[in-house]
Design an enzyme around this catalytic site. Structure first.
Site, PDB file in Angstrom:
ATOM      1  N   CYS A   1       0.814  -1.220   0.000  1.00  0.00           N
ATOM      2  CA  CYS A   1       0.000   0.000   0.000  1.00  0.00           C
ATOM      3  C   CYS A   1       0.847   1.270   0.000  1.00  0.00           C
ATOM      4  CB  CYS A   1      -0.936  -0.004   1.205  1.00  0.00           C
ATOM      5  SG  CYS A   1      -1.973  -1.466   1.264  1.00  0.00           S
TER       6      CYS A   1
ATOM      7  N   HIS B   1      -3.273   6.910   2.142  1.00  0.00           N
ATOM      8  CA  HIS B   1      -3.703   5.607   1.648  1.00  0.00           C
ATOM      9  C   HIS B   1      -5.070   5.308   2.264  1.00  0.00           C
ATOM     10  CE1 HIS B   1      -4.196   1.460   0.982  1.00  0.00           C
ATOM     11  NE2 HIS B   1      -3.840   1.084   2.192  1.00  0.00           N
TER      12      HIS B   1
ATOM     13  N   ASN C   1     -10.322  -0.365   0.297  1.00  0.00           N
ATOM     14  CA  ASN C   1      -8.862  -0.268   0.273  1.00  0.00           C
ATOM     15  C   ASN C   1      -8.348  -0.897  -1.023  1.00  0.00           C
ATOM     16  OD1 ASN C   1      -6.115  -0.732   0.577  1.00  0.00           O
ATOM     17  ND2 ASN C   1      -6.278  -1.374   2.716  1.00  0.00           N
TER      18      ASN C   1
HETATM   19  N1  ACO Z   1     -18.306  -8.272  10.465  1.00  0.00           N
HETATM   20  C1  ACO Z   1     -18.761  -8.524  11.697  1.00  0.00           C
HETATM   21  N2  ACO Z   1     -17.971  -8.829  12.729  1.00  0.00           N
HETATM   22  C2  ACO Z   1     -16.642  -8.862  12.495  1.00  0.00           C
HETATM   23  C3  ACO Z   1     -16.107  -8.619  11.209  1.00  0.00           C
HETATM   24  C4  ACO Z   1     -16.995  -8.313  10.176  1.00  0.00           C
HETATM   25  N3  ACO Z   1     -16.590  -8.037   8.926  1.00  0.00           N
HETATM   26  N4  ACO Z   1     -14.759  -8.710  11.295  1.00  0.00           N
HETATM   27  C5  ACO Z   1     -14.453  -9.013  12.561  1.00  0.00           C
HETATM   28  N5  ACO Z   1     -15.586  -9.108  13.287  1.00  0.00           N
HETATM   29  C6  ACO Z   1     -15.736  -9.430  14.701  1.00  0.00           C
HETATM   30  C7  ACO Z   1     -14.602 -10.255  15.218  1.00  0.00           C
HETATM   31  O1  ACO Z   1     -14.821 -11.635  14.967  1.00  0.00           O
HETATM   32  C8  ACO Z   1     -14.602  -9.902  16.667  1.00  0.00           C
HETATM   33  O2  ACO Z   1     -15.608 -10.668  17.289  1.00  0.00           O
HETATM   34  P1  ACO Z   1     -15.331 -11.389  18.705  1.00  0.00           P
HETATM   35  O3  ACO Z   1     -15.042 -10.268  19.644  1.00  0.00           O
HETATM   36  O4  ACO Z   1     -16.598 -12.109  18.937  1.00  0.00           O
HETATM   37  O5  ACO Z   1     -14.143 -12.266  18.450  1.00  0.00           O
HETATM   38  C9  ACO Z   1     -15.041  -8.463  16.693  1.00  0.00           C
HETATM   39  O6  ACO Z   1     -15.681  -8.216  15.438  1.00  0.00           O
HETATM   40  C10 ACO Z   1     -13.898  -7.515  16.838  1.00  0.00           C
HETATM   41  O7  ACO Z   1     -12.868  -7.902  15.931  1.00  0.00           O
HETATM   42  P2  ACO Z   1     -11.558  -7.109  15.792  1.00  0.00           P
HETATM   43  O8  ACO Z   1     -10.684  -7.726  14.738  1.00  0.00           O
HETATM   44  O9  ACO Z   1     -10.987  -6.900  17.151  1.00  0.00           O
HETATM   45  O10 ACO Z   1     -12.146  -5.767  15.206  1.00  0.00           O
HETATM   46  P3  ACO Z   1     -11.545  -4.318  15.277  1.00  0.00           P
HETATM   47  O11 ACO Z   1     -12.392  -3.462  16.099  1.00  0.00           O
HETATM   48  O12 ACO Z   1     -10.078  -4.326  15.517  1.00  0.00           O
HETATM   49  O13 ACO Z   1     -11.778  -3.870  13.767  1.00  0.00           O
HETATM   50  C11 ACO Z   1     -10.510  -3.630  11.732  1.00  0.00           C
HETATM   51  C12 ACO Z   1     -11.183  -4.592  12.700  1.00  0.00           C
HETATM   52  C13 ACO Z   1     -11.590  -2.727  11.127  1.00  0.00           C
HETATM   53  C14 ACO Z   1      -9.826  -4.396  10.624  1.00  0.00           C
HETATM   54  C15 ACO Z   1      -9.503  -2.782  12.541  1.00  0.00           C
HETATM   55  O14 ACO Z   1      -8.633  -3.616  13.262  1.00  0.00           O
HETATM   56  C16 ACO Z   1      -8.706  -1.878  11.701  1.00  0.00           C
HETATM   57  O15 ACO Z   1      -9.187  -0.858  11.271  1.00  0.00           O
HETATM   58  N6  ACO Z   1      -7.420  -2.218  11.451  1.00  0.00           N
HETATM   59  C17 ACO Z   1      -6.602  -1.516  10.533  1.00  0.00           C
HETATM   60  C18 ACO Z   1      -6.226  -2.458   9.502  1.00  0.00           C
HETATM   61  C19 ACO Z   1      -6.500  -1.984   8.125  1.00  0.00           C
HETATM   62  O16 ACO Z   1      -7.068  -0.963   7.837  1.00  0.00           O
HETATM   63  N7  ACO Z   1      -6.034  -2.794   7.232  1.00  0.00           N
HETATM   64  C20 ACO Z   1      -6.184  -2.537   5.875  1.00  0.00           C
HETATM   65  C21 ACO Z   1      -5.154  -3.268   5.124  1.00  0.00           C
HETATM   66  S1  ACO Z   1      -3.600  -2.805   5.563  1.00  0.00           S
HETATM   67  C22 ACO Z   1      -3.274  -1.412   4.885  1.00  0.00           C
HETATM   68  O17 ACO Z   1      -3.803  -1.061   3.886  1.00  0.00           O
HETATM   69  C23 ACO Z   1      -2.320  -0.619   5.579  1.00  0.00           C
END
Ligand code: ACO
Length: 330
Positions: free
Chosen positions: A114, A255, A285
Site C-alpha cells: 500500500c 492511503h 482499500n
Molecule cells: N463483520 C462482523 N464482525 C466482524 C467482522 C466483520 N466483517 N470482522 C471481525 N468481526 C468481529 C470479530 O470476529 C470480533 O468478534 P469477537 O469479539 O466475537 O471475536 C469483533 O468483530 C472484533 O474484531 P476485531 O478484529 O478486534 O475488530 P476491530 O475493532 O479491531 O476492527 C478492523 C477490525 C476494522 C480491521 C480494525 O482492526 C482496523 O481498522 N485495522 C486496521 C487495519 C486496516 O485498515 N487494514 C487494511 C489493510 S492494511 C493497509 O492497507 C495498511
C-alpha cells in the site's frame, strides 16, 4: 537552464464496473453494513471479473493521465507500475507499455504494497532530478480480490480493486517539496500475502519448494496502531524537509485503508476534517491504487486546484510507510 525539477502534470484512474456493497457482501460472510461502515467507512468496493486484467485497468488510468498531461505515449521515457498483484510475476509494466504504444519507455514493476505509489513517486522523481528522464508514467494498481480469503470476514470486507496513474515531468521548478520513506521488516508478520511451498522431489536426493501464494492475512489491531503512530511522523518529517508548517497543507491524501485511520492521523496532525480526502466509501482499500485513485477523483471534481499543497502518505505491508509533500499542477 536544465530542467531537474519534478511536476505532476496529469492524473487518471479506472475501476472495474462490478460493484459489491456491504449488504450484498453480508450474503457471503457473517457481517453487516452497520459493522463495516462504523469500523471502516467502507460502503462498497469494485471487483474485477476473471476477464479484467490488471494491465487493462492500469492502461485505462494511464491513458487518462497522459491525456491530461498533454503528451503522447511515445514521449514517455519510463513507466513504473506499483503493484502487489501483477498479471504476471515476471512483471506487468511491459504489458502497459505495449498497450499504450509507449515504444521509447523502459518499464518495470515496483512492489511496496500500500506504500507502492509513494515509493514509486519518489523513485520516479530521482530519475528526473538526475536529468536521466523527462517524462515518467507512474501507475498504482491492484486487484487484491484475487488474493483475499473470501471466507474471512475480518479481511474480505476491506479490499477493492482499481488503478490510478500520474505523469511526472521535468520542469525548471521542483514541486516535489519533501519526502520520507521507511521500512521495518521486523514487523513483516502483521500483513502478508506469502508464498508457501511444499517439498517436491524432482529426482532422488533433489528437492525443491513448490507451491503458491496464500490469501491475505492481517493483524488488524497491530496495523491500525502502526498506521496511527507512524504516518504522522513521516508526514511531519516530509513537511520539515519541505520547510512548511502543517497549516500550509491544503489536502491530506492518505492511503485509503480505513476512515478511522484517516480521522486519527488528521487529528494527530491537527489537520481539519474538510482537508482530508476520502473515497473509501465507494472503493474500499485498493492498495497501491488508493492514493492516485483518490487524487484523480479530487482533481476531476475540482476539489484539488493548481498550486494546492498535498501531503500524501502510504503505509502497509512490509512493513513500509512513507510521505511525499507536493504542489499540484504546473
Ligand atoms: N463483520 C462482523 N464482525 C466482524 C467482522 C466483520 N466483517 N470482522 C471481525 N468481526 C468481529 C470479530 O470476529 C470480533 O468478534 P469477537 O469479539 O466475537 O471475536 C469483533 O468483530 C472484533 O474484531 P476485531 O478484529 O478486534 O475488530 P476491530 O475493532 O479491531 O476492527 C478492523 C477490525 C476494522 C480491521 C480494525 O482492526 C482496523 O481498522 N485495522 C486496521 C487495519 C486496516 O485498515 N487494514 C487494511 C489493510 S492494511 C493497509 O492497507 C495498511
Amino acid at each position: 537552464m536544465q530542467k531537474l525539477g519534478v511536476v505532476i502534470t496529469g492524473s487518471g484512474s479506472a475501476t472495474p464496473a462490478t460493484a459489491l456493497d456491504n449488504q450484498e457482501l453480508s450474503q457471503r460472510v457473517e457481517t453487516s453494513d452497520e459493522w463495516i461502515r462504523s469500523r471502516t467507512g467502507i460502503r462498497a468496493r469494485r471487483l474485477a471479473t476473471a476477464s479484467e486484467s490488471l494491465s487493462a485497468i492500469a492502461t485505462q488510468a494511464a491513458t487518462e493521465a497522459i491525456a491530461m498531461a498533454g503528451i503522447t505515449p511515445a514521449e514517455l521515457d519510463l513507466i513504473l507500475l506499483a503493484t502487489s498483484t501483477p498479471d504476471d510475476l515476471f512483471g506487468t509494466a511491459c504489458q502497459i507499455q505495449a498497450q499504450l504504444g509507449a515504444t521509447k519507455a523502459v518499464a518495470f514493476d515496483l512492489t511496496a504494497a500500500c506504500s507502492g505509489f509513494v515509493f514509486g513517486l519518489v523513485t520516479a522523481a530521482q530519475y528526473i532530478r538526475t536529468g536521466v528522464y523527462q517524462n515518467v508514467l507512474l501507475v498504482g494498481a491492484d486487484i487484491l480480490s484475487r488474493w483475499v480469503d473470501w471466507e474471512d470476514r475480518r479481511t474480505c470486507v476491506l479490499f477493492g480493486d482499481g488503478a490510478g496513474a500520474v505523469v511526472l515531468q521535468a520542469n525548471e521548478s521542483d514541486r516535489l517539496l519533501g519526502f520520507e520513506l521507511k521500512s521495518d521488516g521486523t514487523e513483516n508478520r502483521c500483513l502478508n500475502l506469502s508464498y508457501k511451498a511444499q517439498s517436491k522431489q524432482l529426482i532422488q536426493g533433489v528437492n525443491i519448494g513448490h507451491g503458491t501464494y496464500q490469501p491475505i492475512t492481517m493483524n488488524g489491531k497491530e496495523v491500525y496502531r502502526f498506521a496511527v503512530q507512524r504516518v504522522p511522523e513521516v508526514i511531519d518529517k516530509a513537511l520539515f524537509r519541505a520547510n512548511l508548517s502543517v497549516d500550509k497543507v491544503d489536502w491530506l491524501l492518505l492511503h485509503q485503508a480505513n476512515q478511522r485511520i484517516l480521522d486519527a492521523v488528521a487529528e494527530r496532525l491537527k489537520i481539519p476534517p474538510h482537508k482530508v480526502i476520502s473515497n473509501l466509501a465507494h472503493y474500499g482499500n485498493t492498495s497501491a491504487a488508493s492514493i492516485p485513485l483518490a487524487l484523480d477523483g479530487a482533481v476531476r471534481q475540482g476539489q484539488i486546484q493548481s498550486g494546492d499543497i498535498i501531503a500524501a502518505s502510504g503505509f502497509g505491508a512490509g512493513l513500509t510507510w512513507g510521505a511525499a509533500v507536493f504542489q499540484w499542477g504546473r
